[in-house]
Design an enzyme around this catalytic site. Structure first.
Site, PDB file in Angstrom:
ATOM      1  N   ASN A  11      45.837  38.052  41.926  1.00 40.82           N
ATOM      2  CA  ASN A  11      45.883  36.851  41.086  1.00 40.82           C
ATOM      3  C   ASN A  11      45.630  37.262  39.637  1.00 40.82           C
ATOM      4  O   ASN A  11      44.495  37.537  39.259  1.00 40.82           O
ATOM      5  CB  ASN A  11      44.806  35.861  41.578  1.00 40.82           C
ATOM      6  CG  ASN A  11      44.701  34.640  40.683  1.00 40.82           C
ATOM      7  OD1 ASN A  11      45.559  34.401  39.838  1.00 40.82           O
ATOM      8  ND2 ASN A  11      43.639  33.858  40.874  1.00 40.82           N
ATOM      9  N   LYS A  13      45.928  35.469  37.007  1.00 35.72           N
ATOM     10  CA  LYS A  13      45.451  34.378  36.141  1.00 35.72           C
ATOM     11  C   LYS A  13      46.277  34.347  34.859  1.00 35.72           C
ATOM     12  O   LYS A  13      47.452  34.690  34.882  1.00 35.72           O
ATOM     13  CB  LYS A  13      43.947  34.528  35.886  1.00 35.72           C
ATOM     14  CG  LYS A  13      43.168  34.716  37.187  1.00 35.72           C
ATOM     15  CD  LYS A  13      41.703  34.523  37.053  1.00 35.72           C
ATOM     16  CE  LYS A  13      41.063  34.729  38.419  1.00 35.72           C
ATOM     17  NZ  LYS A  13      39.671  34.362  38.463  1.00 35.72           N
ATOM     18  N   HIS A  99      42.931  26.403  43.592  1.00 38.08           N
ATOM     19  CA  HIS A  99      42.017  27.384  43.006  1.00 38.08           C
ATOM     20  C   HIS A  99      40.897  26.673  42.247  1.00 38.08           C
ATOM     21  O   HIS A  99      41.137  25.669  41.572  1.00 38.08           O
ATOM     22  CB  HIS A  99      42.782  28.328  42.061  1.00 38.08           C
ATOM     23  CG  HIS A  99      41.981  29.537  41.692  1.00 38.08           C
ATOM     24  ND1 HIS A  99      40.955  29.480  40.768  1.00 38.08           N
ATOM     25  CD2 HIS A  99      42.013  30.811  42.146  1.00 38.08           C
ATOM     26  CE1 HIS A  99      40.406  30.677  40.674  1.00 38.08           C
ATOM     27  NE2 HIS A  99      41.029  31.509  41.502  1.00 38.08           N
ATOM     28  N   GLU A 101      39.405  27.261  39.594  1.00 39.05           N
ATOM     29  CA  GLU A 101      39.581  27.099  38.137  1.00 39.05           C
ATOM     30  C   GLU A 101      40.415  25.857  37.837  1.00 39.05           C
ATOM     31  O   GLU A 101      40.246  25.236  36.782  1.00 39.05           O
ATOM     32  CB  GLU A 101      40.200  28.372  37.542  1.00 39.05           C
ATOM     33  CG  GLU A 101      39.160  29.489  37.425  1.00 39.05           C
ATOM     34  CD  GLU A 101      39.725  30.905  37.460  1.00 39.05           C
ATOM     35  OE1 GLU A 101      40.942  31.085  37.349  1.00 39.05           O
ATOM     36  OE2 GLU A 101      38.912  31.840  37.604  1.00 39.05           O
ATOM     37  N   GLU A 168      36.911  31.316  48.606  1.00 33.84           N
ATOM     38  CA  GLU A 168      36.434  31.861  47.340  1.00 33.84           C
ATOM     39  C   GLU A 168      35.214  31.066  46.869  1.00 33.84           C
ATOM     40  O   GLU A 168      35.369  30.005  46.246  1.00 33.84           O
ATOM     41  CB  GLU A 168      37.516  31.759  46.259  1.00 33.84           C
ATOM     42  CG  GLU A 168      38.755  32.545  46.543  1.00 33.84           C
ATOM     43  CD  GLU A 168      39.491  32.922  45.250  1.00 33.84           C
ATOM     44  OE1 GLU A 168      39.681  34.124  45.025  1.00 33.84           O
ATOM     45  OE2 GLU A 168      39.833  32.027  44.476  1.00 33.84           O
ATOM     46  N   GLY A 174      34.590  36.171  39.454  1.00 34.72           N
ATOM     47  CA  GLY A 174      34.381  36.790  38.138  1.00 34.72           C
ATOM     48  C   GLY A 174      32.927  37.094  37.807  1.00 34.72           C
ATOM     49  O   GLY A 174      32.613  37.431  36.664  1.00 34.72           O
ATOM     50  N   SER A 205      35.259  38.465  43.040  1.00 35.40           N
ATOM     51  CA  SER A 205      34.690  39.753  42.610  1.00 35.40           C
ATOM     52  C   SER A 205      35.009  40.939  43.527  1.00 35.40           C
ATOM     53  O   SER A 205      34.243  41.906  43.560  1.00 35.40           O
ATOM     54  CB  SER A 205      33.171  39.644  42.420  1.00 35.40           C
ATOM     55  OG  SER A 205      32.883  38.770  41.352  1.00 35.40           O
TER      56      SER A 205
HETATM   57  P1  PGA Z   1      37.906  37.681  40.655  1.00 31.34           P
HETATM   58  O1  PGA Z   1      38.842  36.390  40.830  1.00 31.34           O
HETATM   59  O2  PGA Z   1      38.382  38.716  41.629  1.00 31.34           O
HETATM   60  O3  PGA Z   1      38.118  38.101  39.222  1.00 31.34           O
HETATM   61  O4  PGA Z   1      36.520  37.246  40.924  1.00 31.34           O
HETATM   62  C1  PGA Z   1      39.254  35.968  42.095  1.00 31.34           C
HETATM   63  C2  PGA Z   1      40.022  34.687  41.962  1.00 31.34           C
HETATM   64  O5  PGA Z   1      39.657  33.837  41.129  1.00 31.34           O
HETATM   65  O6  PGA Z   1      41.017  34.470  42.669  1.00 31.34           O
END
Ligand code: PGA
Length: 244
Positions: A11, A13, A99, A101, A168, A174, A205
């Protein structure tokens, strides 16, 4: 060592431009050579890169996905949005929906449910994200939160074979923190009892260090990788270590 068919979803982003694609040449070479185990690698770049990436992966078994789509599969007056047909038309086979976010930006379970329905109808596979916040974890209501997200997000969707679930935890995204192995095993099991037969990925992460312990959790069917997936060497490392 795992012997399972695993999914690795990158991903990206809101990162990456056309120049970034050069860094993927080594991933292509790796996937061609790494015959050790069966796995599926799926890149979910920003929408601007779906088509160039699909072209780049034309002769190799790496799939491309989008990071979101509109709930309306028809054309319409929705400034700034793209729908499932449009992303499929430029080469996407998957779409990430729900997601955290985007939930934080106001997407609710009902909207996510309509997006999933639209994507499935169009013939896309869905990576459906669920997860609890730190506050919810501290209140020990993780299961309740996940059950609610699953019930509402998958409401009236009978055929779930084209849906992968990505667990998640919001607090793990993150942050460099990951759940305890035993907690993660239990939560993944819980999700699998809620959605029979579902493949469940873990995200939050994931990197080329913690993969050494994450890969031991044997009910996990793959990983959704954000930050670490932007570096091709790290991503290759994660895949290699999963099978070591
Ligand atoms: P990350 O993000 O691996 O940077 O924690 C995972 C995600 O948001 O899909």
């Amino acid at each position: 060592m795992t012997n399972k068919y695993m999914y690795f979803v990158a991903n990206w982003k809101m990162f990456g431009d056309l120049r970034t694609l050069n860094t993927l040449k080594k991933v292509i070479t790796f996937v061609k050579k790494f015959k050790k185990k069966k796995f599926k690698l799926i890149y979910c770049p920003p929408s601007t890169l779906i088509n160039p990436l699909s072209k780049m992966f034309k002769n190799i078994s790496i799939d491309v996905g989008a990071q979101n789509c509109h709930s309306n599969a028809n054309y319409g007056a929705y400034t700034g949005h793209i729908n499932s047909k449009m992303i499929k038309g430029v080469g996407a086979k998957y779409v990430i929906l729900g997601h955290s976010e985007n939930r934080q930006l106001g997407e609710n379970d009902k909207l996510i449910n309509s997006k999933i329905k639209s994507a499935i109808k169009t013939g896309l596979k869905v990576i459906f994200c669920i997860g609890e916040t730190l506050k919810e974890k501290r209140k020990k209501i993780t299961k309740k939160v996940l059950a609610n997200q699953i019930n509402k997000g998958l409401n009236k969707i009978k055929n779930k074979k084209n849906i992968l679930i990505a667990y998640e935890p919001v607090w793990a995204i993150g942050s460099g923190m990951i759940p305890k192995e035993s907690d993660l095993f239990k939560t993944i099991n819980f999700i699998k009892t809620k959605v029979k037969g579902a493949k469940v990925l873990y995200g939050g992460s994931v990197n080329n260090k913690n993969i050494i312990s994450l890969k031991n959790i044997d009910n996990i069917d793959g990983f959704l990788i954000g930050g670490a997936s932007q570096n091709s060497n790290n991503l290759i490392d994660i895949i290699k270590k999963t099978y070591n």
